[in-house]
Motif scaffolding. Structure first.
Motif, mmCIF file in Angstrom:
data_model
loop_
_atom_site.group_PDB
_atom_site.id
_atom_site.type_symbol
_atom_site.label_atom_id
_atom_site.label_comp_id
_atom_site.label_asym_id
_atom_site.label_seq_id
_atom_site.Cartn_x
_atom_site.Cartn_y
_atom_site.Cartn_z
ATOM 1 N N UNK A 171 -6.520 -26.965 -3.386
ATOM 2 C CA UNK A 171 -5.249 -27.150 -4.178
ATOM 3 C C UNK A 171 -5.337 -27.788 -5.449
ATOM 4 N N UNK A 174 -10.839 -28.702 -9.175
ATOM 5 C CA UNK A 174 -11.144 -27.275 -9.980
ATOM 6 C C UNK A 174 -12.119 -26.453 -9.311
ATOM 7 N N UNK A 184 -8.025 -14.531 -4.051
ATOM 8 C CA UNK A 184 -6.916 -13.753 -4.390
ATOM 9 C C UNK A 184 -7.130 -12.434 -4.981
ATOM 10 N N UNK A 185 -8.124 -12.647 -6.054
ATOM 11 C CA UNK A 185 -8.252 -11.367 -7.025
ATOM 12 C C UNK A 185 -9.572 -11.746 -7.927
ATOM 13 N N UNK A 192 -11.335 -14.142 -16.361
ATOM 14 C CA UNK A 192 -10.866 -15.421 -17.107
ATOM 15 C C UNK A 192 -12.241 -16.344 -16.868
ATOM 16 N N UNK B 85 -1.739 -9.698 -12.223
ATOM 17 C CA UNK B 85 -2.801 -10.179 -11.660
ATOM 18 C C UNK B 85 -2.697 -11.603 -11.625
ATOM 19 N N UNK B 86 -1.719 -12.456 -11.655
ATOM 20 C CA UNK B 86 -1.619 -13.855 -11.575
ATOM 21 C C UNK B 86 -2.158 -14.353 -10.457
ATOM 22 N N UNK B 87 -2.655 -15.698 -10.374
ATOM 23 C CA UNK B 87 -3.017 -16.424 -9.166
ATOM 24 C C UNK B 87 -1.724 -16.992 -8.562
ATOM 25 N N UNK B 88 -1.169 -16.409 -7.415
ATOM 26 C CA UNK B 88 0.052 -16.808 -6.850
ATOM 27 C C UNK B 88 0.301 -18.119 -6.377
ATOM 28 N N UNK B 89 -0.821 -18.639 -5.874
ATOM 29 C CA UNK B 89 -0.496 -19.951 -5.288
ATOM 30 C C UNK B 89 -0.582 -21.044 -6.379
ATOM 31 N N UNK B 90 -0.856 -20.623 -7.512
ATOM 32 C CA UNK B 90 -0.816 -21.824 -8.813
ATOM 33 C C UNK B 90 0.563 -21.829 -9.355
ATOM 34 N N UNK B 91 0.921 -22.689 -10.127
ATOM 35 C CA UNK B 91 2.029 -22.847 -10.925
ATOM 36 C C UNK B 91 1.549 -22.162 -12.239
ATOM 37 N N UNK B 94 -0.687 -23.839 -14.326
ATOM 38 C CA UNK B 94 -2.200 -24.152 -13.699
ATOM 39 C C UNK B 94 -2.730 -22.599 -14.128
ATOM 40 N N UNK B 98 -6.009 -22.663 -16.153
ATOM 41 C CA UNK B 98 -7.537 -22.228 -15.720
ATOM 42 C C UNK B 98 -8.565 -21.514 -16.488
ATOM 43 N N UNK B 99 -8.193 -20.721 -17.160
ATOM 44 C CA UNK B 99 -9.252 -20.213 -18.010
ATOM 45 C C UNK B 99 -9.905 -21.375 -18.886
ATOM 46 N N UNK B 101 -9.983 -24.323 -18.444
ATOM 47 C CA UNK B 101 -10.867 -25.318 -17.686
ATOM 48 C C UNK B 101 -12.149 -24.782 -17.196
ATOM 49 N N UNK B 102 -12.080 -23.695 -16.748
ATOM 50 C CA UNK B 102 -13.445 -22.879 -16.409
ATOM 51 C C UNK B 102 -14.378 -22.731 -17.610
ATOM 52 N N UNK B 147 -1.607 -16.548 -20.498
ATOM 53 C CA UNK B 147 -3.074 -16.563 -20.165
ATOM 54 C C UNK B 147 -4.082 -15.792 -20.891
#
Ligand code: ATP
Ligand code: MG
Lengths: 301, 233
Positions: A171, A174, A184-185, A192, B85-91, B94, B98-99, B101-102, B147
């Protein structure tokens, strides 16, 4: 069944559940992310137990302090995760992610068979028993029943820590978020900039280390001998299927259910001891084919 | 800046794009129009590296065809796929962060990019703390656009962004794209649509794709949409 027998059955069940959970957690994590049912998981468990028991015996014979039994377990688990788990993913599984599931199952089964032979080569067939960690923590009396602190308190505590730690890692860290995103996908994650190959590798190493940690933690409580890997993979598969594939918290509940079911069978109907976990799994799957906590089609961990 | 030459793309054994060639210059806003199944999504996915291609895709002076998909967004490409295609577990926030941060951008740069997105899409600020799995379909499209903006410093590709948006929200989305254009004249926008009417006021060029073949549309976009209005699902 009198009360102290009842208590003993409960304690046995909890201690056993904690071990099975750790292994099942690795199995379900790997399945949730890589979509591969890793039969070789059982070997990683067995090797974790062998390494801990044999190295432990050697270093304590050489006069090292007994408390080192605990860091030894962690180091063994991490090393096995990287040294064995790493190459399995990188050299083998990576080539078969897009292949039919039957083939994937066969490949991990082949790895399991090879590692079984490797164990026989290295450790032979005589049992290893090294209980320093168990003895170090002593016994505790609960309502008139004596039980080892290691099994009653330490193992469940470690299992709980691993469960909460893994959840927080997924959670908040990173690397954990990347695992969740790829699960998930995969395509959206790559779009990204997430390197899905690296995430798969990391997940497999973590899952493998969890199996080895289960073996390391089990080693003081049991004789380490050929066949323990096979027993454990079937049992942890029962836990994972009962919970629902990829269900992390669910695996904890299912491990308790199956651990307790098994220990009560030992006291009440010993002839059914081996069968009970699968009876539990079967009856759950007959009613809910996706498992207790599984949602059909969902790609989440 | 983006140049495709003799590009064929296949999914499995099926060739879907044939001999595609076109160019996008810095600051271009280009619409790609084609009916359902024409190959719009496949073309964008090919640029992102998700199909087997032969031919050439050059981006910012670099040949991309041999570059792994995960290494392409970092070159400055933002991509909002067809479904959110969002990441559903994240706000929501977030998902936005994410992009970058990666990509390993510095904290200051990350904050600056996020501010840019909130400037263009102020409604995302109110949703920032909500789980992305709980926002509505239309809101999700806005988040997906946000995003894409986080990494899309050179090229932003939007796959049928207006599809499924209520008229008011579609207007709002188009307005956000205009704000984006006002704040950044250099980024190239590449937008697919099956209904050309929606992009008429935005695009300065239109490409047409039909059965996997792309042609430059030299006519005014008028009249093209009428017989295809039924193709919006
Ligand atoms: N995964 C796939 N496997 C096989 N064929 C595919 C696959 N994805 C797309 N196709 C085929 O490729 C062609 C182009 O599909 P694509 O999704 O690119 O069209 P599109 O223009 O985006 O359509 P839409 O407007 O419906 O989104 C279609 O004929 C489709 O059937
Ligand atoms: Mg499409």
């Amino acid at each position: 069944m009198n009360f102290s027998l009842f208590l003993l059955a409960v304690f046995d069940g909890i201690a056993y559940a904690a071990l099975v959970f750790m292994v099942a957690l690795g199995l379900t994590l790997i399945f949730g992310v890589l979509r591969i049912l890793n039969v070789a998981h059982g070997s990683l468990y067995a090797i974790g137990a062998y390494v801990t028991a044999s190295v432990g015996a050697a270093i304590f014979a050489a006069g090292f302090a007994p408390f080192l039994a605990f860091p030894l377990m962690l180091i063994a688990a991490a090393l096995i995760g990287v040294v064995l788990g790493g190459p399995i993913e990188y050299l083998l599984l990576r080539r078969i992610y897009h292949r039919p599931e039957v083939l994937q199952l066969l490949v991990t089964f082949a790895v399991f068979m090879i590692l079984e032979d490797v164990q026989r080569q290295i450790w032979g067939t005589q049992p290893y028993f090294e209980a320093t960690a168990l003895q170090l923590l002593g016994n505790v009396q609960v309502l008139g029943v004596y039980y080892t602190v290691y099994q009653l308190i330490f193992l469940p505590l470690v299992a709980l820590t691993v469960l909460i730690g893994l959840r927080l890692f997924l959670r908040r860290a990173l690397a954990g978020k990347l695992i969740m995103a790829v699960t998930e996908d995969r395509e959206a994650a790559q779009a990204i900039g997430i390197n899905a190959d690296r995430v798969f590798f990391l997940t497999f190493v973590v899952g493998a280390a969890l199996a080895a940690l289960g073996g390391a933690l089990a080693s003081p409580t049991t004789s380490v001998l050929p066949g323990i890997g096979a027993d454990m993979i079937v049992l942890s598969f029962a836990v994972v299927a009962t919970a629902g594939l990829g269900q992390i918290e669910g695996a904890a509940v299912a491990a308790l259910l199956i651990g307790l079911g098994r220990s009560f069978a030992v006291y009440l109907m010993p002839e059914l001891q081996v069968l009970v976990p699968y009876l539990i799994m079967l009856s759950v799957l007959l009613i809910r084919p996706e498992g207790l906590f599984g949602r059909p089609g969902a790609r989440k961990i | 800046m983006l140049e495709l030459r003799q590009l064929d793309a296949a999914i499995g054994n099926v060739t879907i794009l044939r001999n595609v060639g076109f160019m996008l210059a810095e600051g271009d806003t280009v619409a790609l129009i084609g009916r359902n199944g024409a190959g719009k999504t496949t073309l964008l996915r090919s640029i992102m590296g998700f199909t087997d291609v032969t031919g050439s895709i050059r981006f910012a002076g670099q040949e991309m065809t041999s570059l792994a998909p995960a290494h392409r967004p970092g070159l400055g490409i933002g991509y909002a796929p067809e479904d959110r295609r969002l990441f559903s577990a994240f706000t929501v926030e977030e998902n936005l962060k994410l992009p970058v941060q990666v990509a390993g951008l510095g904290a200051a740069e990350q904050a600056q990019r996020l501010e840019r997105v909130y400037h263009i899409l102020p409604e995302l600020r109110e949703m920032a703390a909500r789980p992305a799995g709980n926002v509505s379909g239309g809101q999700g499209k806005m988040v997906a656009l946000g995003r894409a903006l986080m990494l899309g410093t050179r090229l932003i590709m939007l796959d049928e962004p207006f599809q499924g948006l209520a008229p008011a929200l579609a207007r709002r989305y188009a307005e956000a794209l205009r704000t984006l254009r006002d704040t950044d004249q250099n980024v190239a926008l590449f937008i697919t649509e099956s209904n050309p009417a929606l992009l008429r006021s935005l695009a300065d060029r239109t490409l047409v794709i039909e059965r996997g073949e792309v042609t430059e549309n030299l006519l005014e976009p008028e009249g093209q949409g009428s017989d295809r209005a039924d193709s919006t699902r």
